[in-house]
Design a protein around this motif. Structure first.
Motif, PDB file in Angstrom:
ATOM      1  N   ASN A 102      11.491 -51.105-140.466  1.00  0.00           N
ATOM      2  CA  ASN A 102      11.081 -49.798-141.005  1.00  0.00           C
ATOM      3  C   ASN A 102      10.513 -49.872-142.418  1.00  0.00           C
ATOM      4  O   ASN A 102       9.840 -48.944-142.857  1.00  0.00           O
TER       5      ASN A 102
ATOM      6  N   GLY B  45      27.359 -37.859-140.077  1.00  0.00           N
ATOM      7  CA  GLY B  45      27.093 -39.105-139.361  1.00  0.00           C
ATOM      8  C   GLY B  45      25.693 -39.631-139.628  1.00  0.00           C
ATOM      9  O   GLY B  45      24.928 -39.080-140.414  1.00  0.00           O
ATOM     10  N   GLY B  46      25.370 -40.736-138.953  1.00  0.00           N
ATOM     11  CA  GLY B  46      24.019 -41.285-138.995  1.00  0.00           C
ATOM     12  C   GLY B  46      23.731 -42.126-140.213  1.00  0.00           C
ATOM     13  O   GLY B  46      24.600 -42.408-141.045  1.00  0.00           O
TER      14      GLY B  46
ATOM     15  N   LYS C  21       6.575 -46.482-131.725  1.00  0.00           N
ATOM     16  CA  LYS C  21       6.240 -47.457-130.687  1.00  0.00           C
ATOM     17  C   LYS C  21       4.758 -47.847-130.695  1.00  0.00           C
ATOM     18  O   LYS C  21       4.287 -48.495-129.771  1.00  0.00           O
TER      19      LYS C  21
ATOM     20  N   VAL D  23      35.900 -39.969-141.645  1.00  0.00           N
ATOM     21  CA  VAL D  23      36.307 -39.015-140.601  1.00  0.00           C
ATOM     22  C   VAL D  23      36.928 -39.751-139.410  1.00  0.00           C
ATOM     23  O   VAL D  23      36.717 -40.945-139.229  1.00  0.00           O
TER      24      VAL D  23
ATOM     25  N   PRO E 234      31.089 -47.796-142.994  1.00  0.00           N
ATOM     26  CA  PRO E 234      29.985 -47.872-143.959  1.00  0.00           C
ATOM     27  C   PRO E 234      28.708 -48.359-143.264  1.00  0.00           C
ATOM     28  O   PRO E 234      28.778 -49.144-142.321  1.00  0.00           O
ATOM     29  N   ASN E 235      27.568 -47.891-143.727  1.00  0.00           N
ATOM     30  CA  ASN E 235      26.302 -48.464-143.258  1.00  0.00           C
ATOM     31  C   ASN E 235      25.351 -48.583-144.444  1.00  0.00           C
ATOM     32  O   ASN E 235      25.622 -48.062-145.532  1.00  0.00           O
TER      33      ASN E 235
ATOM     34  N   ARG F  43      26.835 -37.961-132.715  1.00  0.00           N
ATOM     35  CA  ARG F  43      28.082 -38.602-132.272  1.00  0.00           C
ATOM     36  C   ARG F  43      29.262 -37.676-132.429  1.00  0.00           C
ATOM     37  O   ARG F  43      30.315 -37.919-131.852  1.00  0.00           O
TER      38      ARG F  43
ATOM     39  N   LEU G  38      29.356 -37.998-144.230  1.00  0.00           N
ATOM     40  CA  LEU G  38      30.581 -38.064-143.423  1.00  0.00           C
ATOM     41  C   LEU G  38      30.396 -39.182-142.412  1.00  0.00           C
ATOM     42  O   LEU G  38      29.412 -39.176-141.663  1.00  0.00           O
ATOM     43  N   ALA G  39      31.307 -40.131-142.386  1.00  0.00           N
ATOM     44  CA  ALA G  39      31.075 -41.313-141.557  1.00  0.00           C
ATOM     45  C   ALA G  39      32.386 -41.966-141.162  1.00  0.00           C
ATOM     46  O   ALA G  39      33.422 -41.752-141.809  1.00  0.00           O
TER      47      ALA G  39
ATOM     48  N   ALA H 284      17.113 -44.869-140.586  1.00  0.00           N
ATOM     49  CA  ALA H 284      16.450 -44.404-139.363  1.00  0.00           C
ATOM     50  C   ALA H 284      15.011 -43.975-139.621  1.00  0.00           C
ATOM     51  O   ALA H 284      14.220 -43.856-138.699  1.00  0.00           O
TER      52      ALA H 284
ATOM     53  N   HIS I 273      24.521 -45.818-146.932  1.00  0.00           N
ATOM     54  CA  HIS I 273      25.455 -45.431-147.998  1.00  0.00           C
ATOM     55  C   HIS I 273      25.202 -46.210-149.291  1.00  0.00           C
ATOM     56  O   HIS I 273      25.707 -45.851-150.340  1.00  0.00           O
TER      57      HIS I 273
ATOM     58  N   VAL J 123      22.825 -49.877-136.492  1.00  0.00           N
ATOM     59  CA  VAL J 123      23.980 -50.764-136.644  1.00  0.00           C
ATOM     60  C   VAL J 123      23.838 -51.973-135.718  1.00  0.00           C
ATOM     61  O   VAL J 123      23.789 -51.834-134.500  1.00  0.00           O
TER      62      VAL J 123
HETATM   63  N1  LIG Z   1      11.423 -48.038-136.272  1.00  0.00           N
HETATM   64  C1  LIG Z   1      12.253 -47.287-135.546  1.00  0.00           C
HETATM   65  N2  LIG Z   1      13.002 -46.355-136.150  1.00  0.00           N
HETATM   66  C2  LIG Z   1      13.830 -45.579-135.397  1.00  0.00           C
HETATM   67  C3  LIG Z   1      13.916 -45.758-133.990  1.00  0.00           C
HETATM   68  C4  LIG Z   1      13.110 -46.762-133.382  1.00  0.00           C
HETATM   69  O1  LIG Z   1      13.129 -46.974-132.152  1.00  0.00           O
HETATM   70  N3  LIG Z   1      12.282 -47.506-134.197  1.00  0.00           N
HETATM   71  N4  LIG Z   1      14.743 -44.941-133.278  1.00  0.00           N
HETATM   72  C5  LIG Z   1      15.028 -43.613-133.800  1.00  0.00           C
HETATM   73  C6  LIG Z   1      16.097 -42.972-133.008  1.00  0.00           C
HETATM   74  S1  LIG Z   1      15.800 -42.784-131.317  1.00  0.00           S
HETATM   75  C7  LIG Z   1      17.239 -42.499-133.545  1.00  0.00           C
HETATM   76  S2  LIG Z   1      18.320 -41.578-132.576  1.00  0.00           S
HETATM   77  C8  LIG Z   1      17.549 -42.711-134.970  1.00  0.00           C
HETATM   78  C9  LIG Z   1      19.059 -43.011-135.169  1.00  0.00           C
HETATM   79  O2  LIG Z   1      19.430 -42.670-136.395  1.00  0.00           O
HETATM   80  P1  LIG Z   1      20.930 -42.240-136.832  1.00  0.00           P
HETATM   81  O3  LIG Z   1      21.558 -41.477-135.749  1.00  0.00           O
HETATM   82  O4  LIG Z   1      20.786 -41.598-138.149  1.00  0.00           O
HETATM   83  O5  LIG Z   1      21.621 -43.642-137.040  1.00  0.00           O
HETATM   84  P2  LIG Z   1      22.835 -44.416-136.414  1.00  0.00           P
HETATM   85  O6  LIG Z   1      22.543 -45.841-136.685  1.00  0.00           O
HETATM   86  O7  LIG Z   1      23.045 -44.058-134.999  1.00  0.00           O
HETATM   87  O8  LIG Z   1      24.087 -43.960-137.308  1.00  0.00           O
HETATM   88  C10 LIG Z   1      25.203 -44.784-137.321  1.00  0.00           C
HETATM   89  C11 LIG Z   1      26.278 -44.326-138.256  1.00  0.00           C
HETATM   90  O9  LIG Z   1      26.897 -43.142-137.780  1.00  0.00           O
HETATM   91  C12 LIG Z   1      28.235 -43.097-138.268  1.00  0.00           C
HETATM   92  N5  LIG Z   1      29.132 -42.605-137.211  1.00  0.00           N
HETATM   93  C13 LIG Z   1      29.452 -43.204-136.055  1.00  0.00           C
HETATM   94  N6  LIG Z   1      30.316 -42.420-135.345  1.00  0.00           N
HETATM   95  C14 LIG Z   1      30.529 -41.303-136.082  1.00  0.00           C
HETATM   96  C15 LIG Z   1      31.303 -40.119-135.915  1.00  0.00           C
HETATM   97  O10 LIG Z   1      31.994 -39.906-134.908  1.00  0.00           O
HETATM   98  N7  LIG Z   1      31.234 -39.193-136.921  1.00  0.00           N
HETATM   99  C16 LIG Z   1      30.498 -39.398-138.039  1.00  0.00           C
HETATM  100  N8  LIG Z   1      30.472 -38.441-138.970  1.00  0.00           N
HETATM  101  N9  LIG Z   1      29.797 -40.508-138.234  1.00  0.00           N
HETATM  102  C17 LIG Z   1      29.788 -41.436-137.268  1.00  0.00           C
HETATM  103  C18 LIG Z   1      28.627 -44.491-138.681  1.00  0.00           C
HETATM  104  O11 LIG Z   1      28.882 -44.456-140.070  1.00  0.00           O
HETATM  105  C19 LIG Z   1      27.403 -45.326-138.355  1.00  0.00           C
HETATM  106  O12 LIG Z   1      27.157 -46.264-139.359  1.00  0.00           O
HETATM  107  O13 LIG Z   1      16.763 -43.796-135.491  1.00  0.00           O
HETATM  108  C20 LIG Z   1      15.365 -43.611-135.302  1.00  0.00           C
HETATM  109  N10 LIG Z   1      14.599 -44.625-136.029  1.00  0.00           N
END
Ligand SMILES: Nc1nc2c(c(=O)[nH]1)N[C@H]1C(S)=C(S)[C@@H](COP(=O)(O)OP(=O)(O)OC[C@H]3O[C@@H](n4cnc5c(=O)[nH]c(N)nc54)[C@H](O)[C@@H]3O)O[C@H]1N2
Ligand SMILES: Nc1nc2c(c(=O)[nH]1)N[C@H]1C(S)=C(S)[C@@H](COP(=O)(O)OP(=O)(O)OC[C@H]3O[C@@H](n4cnc5c(=O)[nH]c(N)nc54)[C@H](O)[C@@H]3O)O[C@H]1N2
Ligand code: SF4
Ligand SMILES: [Mo]
Length: 762
Positions: free
Chosen positions: A722, A455-456, A739, A503, A485-486, A157, A481-482, A461, A489, A655
């Protein structure tokens, strides 16, 4: 082929999109945050949500071709969440860690925006406020650890500039430990396509997509996750083209979708999307595509002249197709030969076919095979290297592809490695870095001291939440860095100190940034400001440049100078292949397509200039017996299913914004979507509460929702699910098989059926 497919339950809508979208826009507009929402929508910056990449140059509503009305409700959802007020001062002071850990994903997000740095010390029960000087002292000390013991994780992001700095910082320190959310997402596409075409991204531009007369959409729930792609599918159908959908779940929005971009023709009645719908066994797509290839071969529709001129290795594939029996193909994928032949005929007759896919293809133990089977089908049918045709992975996070381009990857391309070595004036470490799963494993084994998460939600995940928590708990210091909150954290805590650092988001960042869409289009984001009063936020670029300056000063480059994002862009232009124009973007303001990615001629960046056909074996898809999960007790019925873990309509990754998914008839998140025939076979009933047992744990009292999902398969929502799954990974890219998770569904028999385990059909 399910021409008569009906939605899941009487209560579910019979189309995606439509009136609920207008309702959603109206509610958001009329809310107290409405004016700021509209100001943000009109701000020149790319949409925060998915990688379709709406927004930017032409005002917030247009796509890269300047077409209007290209913003969706998902974008609104994402902006509204960022426009929340700050988390109130008292929250972290009064709510103890165990209380914070009780929060659901939605409750954690609804706490509001983070507005000052937080620290949780070992043995303490509360996050406390700290100042930025203390933050940098802690971060500097933590990242002085030996390079192989520091790591980062990122979620796509943030901006290109932040991503570039992140990898430059780690690589300059001597670490390649650059785990990224793409490891859990499209890594199979990147690795698979790179091997075939010498380039790992989409080869199709929006303009080219608009010239196709057939789209094969595989393993994608675009109506929920890439809504503006639906506009392209509607237009394609309107100009007489066909859409072939391949998905074990009949997603209602893939049958019919009402788009506000076409108020008169589509909005209320809905537009038909799928011309053909194939419903395969989860994880069997390689077999589906081998079947399509075999049908093309037998119909004399393989483009041999094209292959002879522009590909290598194809003769071996034709041999494989000859010796692979129809029976082996159809029993693996559960699609009849007749259906496969009919579908192949549609592909063969089309002038231009775009093959598009998302997580239904990549989230498998053979994800790379799936991707390459699609690429091979495109090659055999002559659908690469010209406008209106090609392979198009549909990327996830809004700048996840930019992260890859900037070198945030454990598989750095040689060209960029050399450019970075020249910039830094020394060789980069050759020690292979940790991808996301390897990072969790290394942390669990006590081999990681310090982790920076840009992020993330690394905890949420990953598969096996208990293992992830234990592993992160062995890291000494974690920096998150976020923006908000999620749950990560509160659950993904380090051994000694955990920092949560607020951020600016993309539309607030006080300096210009760039991002890259899934179709290789680089967007410019103009400076903005935050609605948060008295907030103590930092820009990600400022944070990373300052940390690097403290750690390395002017060795071997002047890190302090990297506080200036324009200078970062100059370095990007110099070292990132295809990114030359970024160095001048401050002056030109001209957005651009990354050079060398879109193939309008069948000449590819491989050593020979030809595409390299890769062989893809038929997958072995046996599910374990119920005894693998401890079996059933007397009086219980149940069966082992292939569980798809996916997103609901109202969530963005970990989220959750809305509790239910009306399109699939799933009213809350503690539900499992099952096929009626499976229920009947094992004596379980619709809406009964059952136990879903995976290899890492069980969820109790899960409500059964009957729906249009293939027999033998089930669907539940991530991230809650998960906790029960272990990660089988594709060993070539580290991506988990999210999947096709084997689970035992069991509960007291409530329909008059013999007790005991039923075997689902394949
Ligand atoms: N069982 C199962 N697990 C999966 C998946 C699934 O289909 N099934 N999918 C997978 C996939 S495809 C992915 S991509 C991952 C996703 O995993 P991640 O990318 O790690 O998780 P997100 O939920 O997208 O992260 C959201 C957080 O990012 C932060 N954030 C938002 N915007 C910004 C920003 O501009 N800067 C910063 N620093 N932080 C920000 C916020 O704090 C928000 O809470 O999960 C995976 N996990
Ligand atoms: N609103 C919203 N938008 C998003 C996201 C979000 O969470 N919310 N997440 C973003 C991210 S990071 C990503 S990666 C994308 C995810 O976008 P998608 O990949 O569309 O999301 P998933 O929910 O994982 O659903 C994948 C689809 O694959 C199907 N499927 C499952 N198994 C198989 C299989 O074996 N074969 C086939 N052919 N199909 C299968 C499922 O039924 C489902 O329809 O969306 C991005 N955009
Ligand atoms: S399709 Fe994706 S990029 Fe476009 S507006 Fe919707 S969420 Fe944003
Ligand atoms: Mo993703």
């Amino acid at each position: 082929m399910s021409d008569d497919a009906s939605p899941a339950d009487a209560a579910t809508p019979d189309q995606g999109g439509g009136w609920p979208l207008i309702d959603g826009w109206a509610k958001a507009t009329l809310s107290p945050r409405g004016p700021k929402l509209w100001q943000t929508l009109n701000h020149r910056s790319a949409c925060l949500s998915c990688a379709w990449g709406t927004g930017g140059q032409h005002g917030g509503f247009r796509d890269e071709l300047g077409e209007p009305l290209q913003r969706c409700l998902k974008s609104v959802e994402a902006i509204m969440a960022e426009l929340q007020p700050a988390v109130s001062e008292g929250v972290f002071g009064t709510r103890s860690l165990p209380e914070l850990q009780q929060l659901s994903s939605m409750e954690a997000d609804r706490l509001g925006r983070l507005s000052y740095p937080l620290l949780l010390r070992e043995g303490h029960n509360h996050y406390e406020r700290i100042g930025w000087d203390d933050v940098f002292d802690i971060a500097e000390a933590a990242f002085r650890a030996p390079p192989e013991r520091v790591a980062s994780y990122s979620s796509g992001r943030s901006s290109n500039e932040a991503a570039y700095l992140l990898q430059l910082l780690l690589r300059a320190m001597g670490s390649n430990n650059l785990a990224d959310c793409s490891d859990l997402c499209h890594a199979p596409s990147t690795v698979g396509l790179n091997a075939v075409f010498g380039s790992g991204t989409s080869m199709v531009s929006l303009e080219s997509l608009q010239q196709a007369d057939c789209v094969v959409l595989v393993g994608s729930n675009a109506p929920a996750n890439h809504p503006r792609l639906m506009n392209e599918l509607i237009k394609l159908r309107q100009r007489g083209g066909s859409v072939i959908v391949i998905n074990p779940v009949i997603e209602v929005g893939l049958l019919k979708f009402g788009s506000p971009a076409f108020p008169l023709t589509s909005m209320l009645g809905g537009s038909e999307i799928a011309s053909l719908f194939l419903q395969p066994v989860p994880g069997s797509d390689t077999a589906v595509f081998l079947g399509l290839q075999k049908a093309l071969l037998e119909a004399g529709a393989v483009k041999r002249d094209f292959l002879a001129a522009h590909a290598e290795g194809w003769e071996a594939l034709l041999k494989q197709l000859e010796v692979t029996s129809w029976e082996a193909i159809t029993t693996t994928c559960g699609i009849s030969r007749q259906e496969l032949e009919h579908t192949a005929n549609v592909i063969a007759r089309a002038r231009g076919v775009v093959f598009a896919w998302a997580m239904g293809i990549t989230h498998h133990a053979n994800g790379i095979d799936n991707v390459q089977a699609i690429a091979n089908t495109a090659l055999l049918s002559g659908n690469v290297g010209r406008p209106g045709a090609g392979t198009m992975p549909i990327r996830g996070h809004s700048n996840v592809q930019g992260f890859g381009s900037m070198g945030v990857t454990v598989k750095l391309r040689q060209e960029m490695q050399q450019a970075l070595e020249q910039l830094l004036g020394r060789p980069l470490s050759r020690v292979p870095g940790y991808d996301t799963r390897a990072l969790i494993e290394a942390a669990g084994a006590g081999r990681v001291d310090s982790l920076l998460c840009l992020g993330g939600n690394l905890w949420g995940a990953n598969p096996d939440a208990t293992e992830a928590r234990r592993a992160l708990g062995r890291i000494d210091t974690i920096l998150y860095l976020a923006t908000k909150p999620n749950q990560g954290h509160f659950h993904g805590l380090a051994a000694r100190q955990t920092l949560v650092l607020p951020v600016f988001n993309r539309f607030e960042t006080p300096h210009r940034t760039t991002t890259e869409s899934g179709n290789n289009y680089v967007r410019l984001n103009e400076p903005g400001s935050t609605h948060l009063r008295h907030a103590d936020l930092i820009s990600e670029v400022a944070f990373l440049a300052e940390l690097a300056r403290r750690l390395m000063g002017t060795d071997p480059i002047d890190w302090g100078r990297l506080q200036d994002p324009s200078y970062v862009r100059v370095l990007i232009g110099r070292t990132v292949p295809g990114y030359g124009p970024i160095a001048r973007i401050d002056a030109t303001r001209a957005e651009f397509s990354v050079e060398g990615r879109l193939f309008e001629r069948p000449h590819f960046p491989t050593p020979s200039g030809r595409a390299k056909v890769a062989l893809t074996p038929l997958p072995e898809l046996a599910l374990p017996a119920p005894e693998h999960f401890g079996g059933l007790t007397p009086g219980e019925g149940g069966l082992v299913l292939a569980l798809i873990t996916a997103r609901s309509y109202g969530q963005h990754n970990t989220v959750v914004y809305q509790p239910g998914d009306s399109y699939r008839g799933m009213p809350h998140r503690h539900t499992i979507l099952m096929n009626r025939a499976d229920l009947h076979r094992c004596g379980l009933a619709a809406h009964q509460r059952v136990t879903v047992q995976g290899e890492a744990g069980a969820l109790e009292q899960v409500e059964i929702i009957p729906g249009e999902i293939r027999e033998g398969a089930a669907l539940m929502f991530y991230p809650e699910v998960n906790v029960i799954m272990k990660a089988v990974i594709d060993p070539r890219c580290g991506t988990p098989a999210f999947k096709r998770v084997p689970v035992l569904v069991r509960g007291p028999v409530s329909v008059t059926q013999p007790t005991g385990a039923a075997q689902p059909p394949r």
